[in-house]
Design a protein around this motif. Sequence first.
Motif, PDB file in Angstrom:
ATOM      1  N   MET A   1       0.905  -1.281  -0.129  1.00 44.52           N
ATOM      2  CA  MET A   1      -0.137   0.020  -0.198  1.00 44.52           C
ATOM      3  C   MET A   1       0.912   1.195  -0.072  1.00 44.52           C
ATOM      4  N   ALA A   3       0.685   5.518   0.844  1.00 46.53           N
ATOM      5  CA  ALA A   3       0.017   6.565   1.128  1.00 46.53           C
ATOM      6  C   ALA A   3       0.027   7.540   0.247  1.00 46.53           C
ATOM      7  N   GLY A   5      -3.482   7.028   2.260  1.00 43.91           N
ATOM      8  CA  GLY A   5      -4.641   6.366   2.312  1.00 43.91           C
ATOM      9  C   GLY A   5      -4.880   6.304   3.807  1.00 43.91           C
ATOM     10  N   LYS A   6      -6.120   5.760   4.188  1.00 40.28           N
ATOM     11  CA  LYS A   6      -6.767   5.784   5.585  1.00 40.28           C
ATOM     12  C   LYS A   6      -6.518   4.514   6.362  1.00 40.28           C
ATOM     13  N   SER A   7      -6.808   3.408   5.680  1.00 41.57           N
ATOM     14  CA  SER A   7      -6.865   2.063   6.350  1.00 41.57           C
ATOM     15  C   SER A   7      -6.613   0.974   5.249  1.00 41.57           C
ATOM     16  N   LEU A   8      -5.862  -0.176   5.873  1.00 39.70           N
ATOM     17  CA  LEU A   8      -5.588  -1.261   4.818  1.00 39.70           C
ATOM     18  C   LEU A   8      -6.785  -2.192   4.874  1.00 39.70           C
ATOM     19  N   ILE A  26       4.120  -0.997   3.583  1.00 39.48           N
ATOM     20  CA  ILE A  26       3.568   0.142   3.443  1.00 39.48           C
ATOM     21  C   ILE A  26       4.521   1.195   2.712  1.00 39.48           C
ATOM     22  N   ASP A  29       4.776   6.248   4.227  1.00 36.43           N
ATOM     23  CA  ASP A  29       3.966   6.645   5.435  1.00 36.43           C
ATOM     24  C   ASP A  29       4.850   6.745   6.550  1.00 36.43           C
ATOM     25  N   LYS A  33       0.601   6.846   9.494  1.00 36.96           N
ATOM     26  CA  LYS A  33      -0.807   7.279   9.878  1.00 36.96           C
ATOM     27  C   LYS A  33      -1.864   6.143   9.226  1.00 36.96           C
ATOM     28  N   ILE A  34      -1.343   5.277   8.175  1.00 33.59           N
ATOM     29  CA  ILE A  34      -2.445   4.389   7.818  1.00 33.59           C
ATOM     30  C   ILE A  34      -2.415   3.534   8.791  1.00 33.59           C
ATOM     31  N   TYR A  68       7.183  -0.693   6.959  1.00 30.65           N
ATOM     32  CA  TYR A  68       7.312   0.764   6.385  1.00 30.65           C
ATOM     33  C   TYR A  68       8.448   1.174   5.598  1.00 30.65           C
TER      34      TYR A  68
END
Length: 69
Positions: A1, A3, A5-8, A26, A29, A33-34, A68
């Motif tokens: 994923m 960023a 983005g809000k959530s996985l 991720i 990010d 924050k995700i 990350y």
Amino acid sequence: MTAPGKSLVGINSNLGDKATITNVSIYNDSSKKIVICEEYKGVTSGEPSKIGSGPSSACGYSTSSITYK
């Protein structure tokens, strides 16, 4: 994923939803924050309400399985 983005993952734990999350990367990010997994109270009509986030019996993951970059 990647960023932003809000959530996985988002699940309705009261309706029996479960998630198992492993080996996720991720990107972009650095402030983390995700949200990896959010739990909602699912409803038959309207919008569900958020009831929690993070590892739980319904959101199955460990922070060590998230990388990350």
